[in-house]
Design a protein around this motif. Structure first.
Motif, mmCIF file in Angstrom:
data_model
loop_
_atom_site.group_PDB
_atom_site.id
_atom_site.type_symbol
_atom_site.label_atom_id
_atom_site.label_comp_id
_atom_site.label_asym_id
_atom_site.label_seq_id
_atom_site.Cartn_x
_atom_site.Cartn_y
_atom_site.Cartn_z
ATOM 1 N N HIS A 164 0.833 -1.203 0.000
ATOM 2 C CA HIS A 164 0.000 0.000 0.000
ATOM 3 C C HIS A 164 0.872 1.259 0.000
ATOM 4 O O HIS A 164 0.624 2.210 -0.752
ATOM 5 N N ASN A 165 1.890 1.262 0.830
ATOM 6 C CA ASN A 165 2.819 2.387 0.897
ATOM 7 C C ASN A 165 3.562 2.546 -0.428
ATOM 8 O O ASN A 165 3.765 3.661 -0.925
ATOM 9 N N PHE A 166 3.968 1.407 -1.013
ATOM 10 C CA PHE A 166 4.692 1.444 -2.289
ATOM 11 C C PHE A 166 3.843 2.075 -3.392
ATOM 12 O O PHE A 166 4.319 2.918 -4.160
ATOM 13 N N ILE A 167 2.565 1.656 -3.474
ATOM 14 C CA ILE A 167 1.679 2.188 -4.521
ATOM 15 C C ILE A 167 1.493 3.693 -4.343
ATOM 16 O O ILE A 167 1.527 4.469 -5.308
ATOM 17 N N THR A 168 1.326 4.125 -3.098
ATOM 18 C CA THR A 168 1.129 5.553 -2.830
ATOM 19 C C THR A 168 2.353 6.365 -3.258
ATOM 20 O O THR A 168 2.230 7.405 -3.932
ATOM 21 N N ARG A 169 3.532 5.900 -2.872
ATOM 22 C CA ARG A 169 4.751 6.640 -3.211
ATOM 23 C C ARG A 169 5.096 6.518 -4.695
ATOM 24 O O ARG A 169 5.679 7.436 -5.281
ATOM 25 N N LEU A 170 4.724 5.385 -5.311
ATOM 26 C CA LEU A 170 4.951 5.233 -6.749
ATOM 27 C C LEU A 170 4.106 6.225 -7.534
ATOM 28 O O LEU A 170 4.552 6.760 -8.562
ATOM 29 N N ASP A 171 2.890 6.486 -7.080
ATOM 30 C CA ASP A 171 2.050 7.492 -7.744
ATOM 31 C C ASP A 171 2.739 8.856 -7.753
ATOM 32 O O ASP A 171 2.706 9.581 -8.763
ATOM 33 N N ALA A 172 3.342 9.205 -6.638
ATOM 34 C CA ALA A 172 4.051 10.488 -6.567
ATOM 35 C C ALA A 172 5.246 10.500 -7.515
ATOM 36 O O ALA A 172 5.518 11.509 -8.187
ATOM 37 N N MET A 173 5.975 9.388 -7.588
ATOM 38 C CA MET A 173 7.110 9.303 -8.512
ATOM 39 C C MET A 173 6.649 9.453 -9.953
ATOM 40 O O MET A 173 7.309 10.122 -10.768
ATOM 41 N N ILE A 174 5.514 8.845 -10.282
ATOM 42 C CA ILE A 174 4.999 8.939 -11.649
ATOM 43 C C ILE A 174 4.659 10.379 -11.998
ATOM 44 O O ILE A 174 4.959 10.860 -13.102
ATOM 45 N N ARG A 175 4.039 11.111 -11.075
ATOM 46 C CA ARG A 175 3.702 12.516 -11.347
ATOM 47 C C ARG A 175 4.961 13.342 -11.581
ATOM 48 O O ARG A 175 4.999 14.199 -12.474
ATOM 49 N N ASP A 176 6.015 13.089 -10.809
ATOM 50 C CA ASP A 176 7.272 13.810 -11.014
ATOM 51 C C ASP A 176 7.872 13.491 -12.378
ATOM 52 O O ASP A 176 8.400 14.379 -13.062
ATOM 53 N N HIS A 177 7.802 12.222 -12.776
ATOM 54 C CA HIS A 177 8.384 11.828 -14.062
ATOM 55 C C HIS A 177 7.556 12.340 -15.229
ATOM 56 O O HIS A 177 8.095 12.572 -16.317
ATOM 57 N N GLU A 178 6.252 12.542 -15.029
ATOM 58 C CA GLU A 178 5.435 13.142 -16.078
ATOM 59 C C GLU A 178 5.885 14.572 -16.346
ATOM 60 O O GLU A 178 6.002 14.999 -17.510
ATOM 61 N N LEU A 179 6.146 15.303 -15.291
ATOM 62 C CA LEU A 179 6.580 16.693 -15.449
ATOM 63 C C LEU A 179 7.924 16.773 -16.151
ATOM 64 O O LEU A 179 8.172 17.680 -16.948
ATOM 65 N N ASP A 180 8.814 15.808 -15.858
ATOM 66 C CA ASP A 180 10.149 15.807 -16.471
ATOM 67 C C ASP A 180 10.187 15.069 -17.798
ATOM 68 O O ASP A 180 11.247 15.013 -18.439
ATOM 69 N N ASP A 181 9.020 14.479 -18.208
ATOM 70 C CA ASP A 181 8.965 13.656 -19.419
ATOM 71 C C ASP A 181 10.043 12.575 -19.371
ATOM 72 O O ASP A 181 10.770 12.341 -20.345
ATOM 73 N N ALA A 182 10.154 11.909 -18.222
ATOM 74 C CA ALA A 182 11.181 10.885 -18.011
ATOM 75 C C ALA A 182 10.523 9.524 -17.853
ATOM 76 O O ALA A 182 9.316 9.418 -17.610
#
Length: 723
Positions: free
Chosen positions: A272-290
Motif C-alpha cells: 500500500h505504501n509502495f503504490i502511494t509513493r509510486l504514484d508520486a514518482m509517476i507525477r514527477d516523471h510526467e513533469l520531467d517527461d522521463a
C-alpha cells in the motif's frame, strides 16, 4: 464578391486551431501526453499551411505570393516527420529501426534549401506573374514553372511516408486497435489525388489550388478519434487487468494491500505504501517527461525452504535479500516488500532502452550470492517482472499490474527467469479469463462428451476395460483434450462438478453396454486430486452405481501420485473408504513421480499404469526396456495388475507380452472413440476369434481422433499429450 475558396481555407484554419487547443488540454487530462502534443503540433502546422496557401492565392502581387509560397512549403515539410512520429507512438512495440529521424532530416534539408533557392525548394524556374480566373469567378495567383530535383526528392520522401503509414495501420489493426478504416483510406486516397493534381498544377498543365490540407483535416479527425479511443481502451484494459490480478491474488490466498506503512519483518514499505509513493514518482516523471521502471522480484521456492528448514530460515533469506537490495540501489529509488516471497523496486529516470535489463542483471546478483542463515549457506534464485512508465502504464496500480503479469510469465518459464511486460501478456490474461468463463458454462451448455479407449488383454486380445476420457467441444476452438482444460478446471474450482458428470455419464454408458451383453467389461475413470478431499465422495459414487445397477467392482478409479502431495494421511484414509466400498483403484502414470515405490506401499491400490514415456522408448533404449521389465516383475510380486499405456507398435506389444504384462492400451489397438464407435469396437471384439485376434481395430471415419489444437489462448492451456 464572395470568395468560397478563401472561406474554405479560413474555416479549415479555424478547425485546426481549435483541434490543436483541444489536444493541448488533453495533455493535462489524459495520457500519453506526448501523443497529444504531437497531434497538437500537426494541427498547428496544418493550420499555418492552409493560411499560407490562402495568402498565396489572394496575394496582391507576385513577390507577396512567393513569400507566402515559401512559408507554405515550410509548414508542409514540418508535418511529415510529425506524422511519422505519431504513427511510431501509436504502436506499442518499440522497433529498432525508426523512420521518423530520417524523415525529420529530409524535411530539415528541404526547409533549408527552401530559403536558399530563389523560388523555394519546389521550383528551379517560374513563369511570370500568373493569375488564373477560376470557374466560379475568382482570380487566384498561381506559381508555376519547372519543378526542381529537390521537389522530386521530397515527393519520394512523402511516398515512403505514405507506405509506412499504410503498413503501420495494418499492424495496428492486427494488434487489435480499432481504427476508423474508411476515413483513413478515404483520406489517403484524397491525398494521393491531391498530390497528383498539385504536381500537374506546378508544371502548368492545369491550374488547381493545393487540396492536400483539406485531406489532412480528415486524417487529423481520424487520428484524433483513434488516439482518444485507444487511450480509453488501454485504460479499460488496465482496470480489468488490475481487477483480474486482485481476484487471482485473493483466490491464491496472497495478501492484498496492507493497512500499515511498513513491513514488520524487513522494515521496508508495504504494498500500500509502495503504490502511494509510486504514484508520486509517476507525477514527477510526467513533469520531467522521463521514464521509470518497476521491478518485481519473487524468490523462487521460498515456501519450500520454509517447509524443509524452518520459517525462521525463510525470514532470514528475506531480510538478507532486503539488505542487499538496499545496498545496491540509489537513494532516489523506492524498495518495498509487496508479498510473501518478494520485493518491488521503482527505479526512476531511466534514460536508455537497455537500462532496465542492465539494472536487473546487477540486482540479480543479490540473490545468486550465498545467504548465511546461521545454520547453513543457501544459494537461491529470483524471478523478475519488469514494467516501464509510460509505455506500460500511466498509474501506479496499472504499472504494478503490468509488472505482476511479467512476473507471472517469468515464473512460468522457470526459476531465475526475467520477463519484461508486453501488451500481449494483458491480452493473454483477458483470454485466459474468457476461457475460464467458457469452461464454467460448458457443462450447462452440454459441450462436454466422453470418449472411450480400450484396455486389451495381452494374451487373448479381449477388451477388459474401457477408460473414459473427457473432451470439450468448444464452439470457437473446436475439440479440446483434458490436458488443456483440466488444470484450469482444478484451479478454478470446477473439477468437482465436471468429475461428478464424468462418473455419472461413464456409469450410464457402462450400464448400456452391459445390457448389450458385455457382462465382464469394466469402466475406468480418472479421479482428480482435487476431487478426493470432497466430503461424501464415496457415498455419491455408491449412489451412482446403485442407480445404474452396477457393482463397485465394475468401476475403476485412476489416481495420480499427486493425491499425496498435500496431506498423505488424509488422502490415504479417503482412498481406503473408496476401497472399502469395493471400487478398484489404480495409479496412473506410474514411474514419473518421486516416490512411486513408497506410494505402492501406502495406497490401497489393485493396479498401476506403466507410463507411456517408458513404453515409447523401450525399442531403442535398454534403460527403458529394463524399467518396463522391472515394473512388470514388481507388479507380479506385489499381486497387482499392470497396464502398459501408449502402445503404438506391434514390436512394443510383443516385448510387453514376453515380459508378462497382462493389459495393453494404446493406438495400436484403438484411438479414443466416441460412444457409438466404442460400441462397434466392443461388438467386433466379441465376435473375433480369441486365438487369432491381434487386437487391432480399423477405425471408422466418424470416430473421434486426437488432433492438434489451434487458436486456443496460450495463457489458458498447458501442453497436451497422447491419451
Amino acid at each position: 464578391m464572395t470568395s468560397p475558396l478563401l472561406t474554405a481555407y479560413l474555416i479549415s484554419v479555424g478547425i485546426m486551431l481549435m483541434t490543436s487547443a483541444h489536444a493541448l488540454l488533453l495533455t493535462y487530462r489524459s495520457k500519453p501526453a506526448h501523443l497529444n502534443l504531437i497531434f497538437m503540433a500537426i494541427c498547428l502546422s496544418l493550420g499555418c499551411f492552409q493560411f499560407a496557401c490562402a495568402r498565396q492565392y489572394y496575394a496582391p502581387d507576385a513577390a507577396s505570393a512567393l513569400v507566402a509560397h515559401r512559408w507554405g512549403n515550410v509548414f508542409w515539410l514540418a508535418i511529415l516527420p510529425l506524422i511519422a512520429l505519431a504513427m511510431e507512438s501509436l504502436e506499442a512495440e518499440r522497433r529498432i529501426f525508426r523512420i521518423s529521424p530520417w524523415i525529420a532530416l529530409a524535411s530539415l534539408a528541404g526547409i533549408l534549401l527552401n530559403f536558399v533557392m530563389p523560388y523555394g525548394y519546389r521550383f528551379s524556374a517560374v513563369r511570370p506573374d500568373h493569375v488564373v480566373l477560376m470557374p466560379w469567378g475568382e482570380a487566384l495567383r498561381f506559381i508555376q514553372g519547372s519543378t526542381s530535383l529537390v521537389n522530386h526528392a521530397m515527393g519520394f520522401t512523402s511516398l515512403l511516408l505514405a507506405v509506412y503509414c499504410v503498413l503501420s495501420v495494418r499492424r495496428l489493426q492486427r494488434a487489435g486497435v480499432r481504427l476508423p478504416v474508411r476515413i483513413l483510406w478515404g483520406s489517403m486516397l484524397i491525398m494521393i489525388v491531391s498530390r497528383v493534381l498539385a504536381a500537374l498544377s506546378d508544371d502548368g498543365v492545369i491550374a488547381v489550388p493545393y487540396l492536400g490540407g483539406f485531406a489532412f483535416i480528415l486524417i487529423s479527425a481520424a487520428f484524433s478519434f483513434t488516439v482518444r479511443r485507444e487511450m480509453l481502451t488501454r485504460e479499460l484494459h488496465e482496470k480489468r487487468a488490475i481487477r483480474a490480478l486482485a481476484n487471482e491474488r485473493r483466490r491464491k490466498g496472497l495478501p492484498g494491500p496492507g493497512k500499515r506503512g511498513l513491513d514488520p519483518l524487513t522494515g521496508l514499505p508495504d504494498r500500500h505504501n509502495f503504490i502511494t509513493r509510486l504514484d508520486a514518482m509517476i507525477r514527477d516523471h510526467e513533469l520531467d517527461d522521463a521514464r521509470l521502471a518497476v521491478f518485481l522480484f519473487d524468490i523462487d521456492r521460498l515456501s519450500a525452504i520454509k517447509a524443509t528448514h524452518s520459517v525462521e530460515t525463510g525470514n532470514a533469506v528475506l531480510c538478507a535479500g532486503a539488505r542487499r537490495l538496499q545496498a545496491r540501489i540509489r537513494e532516489s529509488d523506492l524498495l518495498a516488500r509487496t508479498q510473501g516471497d518478494g520485493f518491488a523496486l521503482a527505479a526512476g529516470h531511466i534514460r536508455t532502452e537497455s537500462a532496465p535489463a542492465v539494472l536487473q542483471a546487477k540486482l540479480a546478483g543479490v540473490f545468486e550470492e550465498a545467504i548465511d542463515t546461521g545454520d547453513m549457506a543457501l544459494r537461491i534464485t529470483a524471478s523478475c517482472g519488469i514494467a516501464i512508465f509510460p509505455e506500460h502504464g500511466h498509474t501506479a496500480e496499472a504499472l504494478f499490474a503490468a509488472a505482476e503479469l511479467a512476473l507471472q510469465e517469468a515464473r512460468s518459464a522457470g526459476a531465475g527467469q526475467t520477463r519484461s511486460f508486453s501488451p500481449a501478456m494483458r491480452e493473454d490474461l483477458r483470454e485466459r479469463i474468457q476461457f475460464e468463463n467458457d469452461l464454467r458454462n460448458a457443462l450447462d451448455l452440454g459441450q462436454f462428451f466422453l470418449c472411450y479407449q480400450p484396455q486389451i488383454c495381452a494374451t487373448t486380445g479381449r477388451t477388459m476395460t474401457m477408460e473414459a476420457l473427457i473432451r470439450w467441444q468448444h464452439p470457437e476452438y473446436g475439440l479440446i483434450g483434458p490436458c488443456e482444460f483440466i488444470p484450469l478446471a482444478e484451479s478454478a474450482g470446477l473439477i468437482k462438478r465436471i468429475g461428478a458428470w464424468v462418473i455419472e455419464t461413464a456409469c450410464a454408458q457402462l450400464a448400456r453396454w452391459r445390457a448389450d451383453g458385455h457382462e465382464q467389461l469394466r469402466m475406468a475413470v480418472n479421479l482428480s486430486a482435487r476431487q478426493l478431499p470432497e466430503p461424501g465422495l464415496a457415498e455419491r459414487i455408491g449412489e451412482v452405481l446403485n442407480r445404474h445397477r452396477l457393482t463397485p467392482a465394475d468401476l475403476e478409479l485412476e489416481i495420480t501420485e499427486s493425491v499425496l502431495m498435500q496431506d498423505s494421511e488424509r488422502s490415504t484414509n479417503r482412498l481406503m473408504a473408496l476401497r472399502r466400498l469395493g471400487l478398484r483403484l489404480s495409479i496412473d502414470d506410474f514411474g514419473t513421480g518421486y516416490s512411486s515405490l513408497s506410494y505402492l506401499r501406502l495406497l490401497p491400490v489393485q493396479a498401476f499404469k506403466l507410463d507411456r514415456s517408458f513404453v515409447d522408448t523401450m525399442e531403442r533404449s535398454e534403460t527403458s526396456l529394463e524399467i518396463c521389465d522391472s515394473a512388470i516383475r514388481l507388479a507380479k510380486n506385489l499381486g497387482l495388475d499392470i497396464v502398459a499405456e501408449g502402445v503404438e507398435t506391434e514390436t512394443q506389444a510383443q516385448l510387453l507380452r514376453e515380459m508378462g504384462c497382462p493389459l495393453l492400451q494404446g493406438y495400436l489397438f484403438s484411438r479414443p472413440l466416441d460412444a457409438a464407435s466404442a460400441g462397434l469396437f466392443l461388438a467386433a471384439d466379441r465376435s473375433a476369434r480369441p486365438a487369432t485376434r491381434s487386437g487391432k481395430y480399423a477405425p471408422r471415419q466418424d470416430e473421434v481422433r486426437a488432433r492438434p489444437l489451434s487458436g486456443i489462448p496460450a495463457a489458458a492451456l498447458r501442453p497436451g499429450q497422447q491419451e
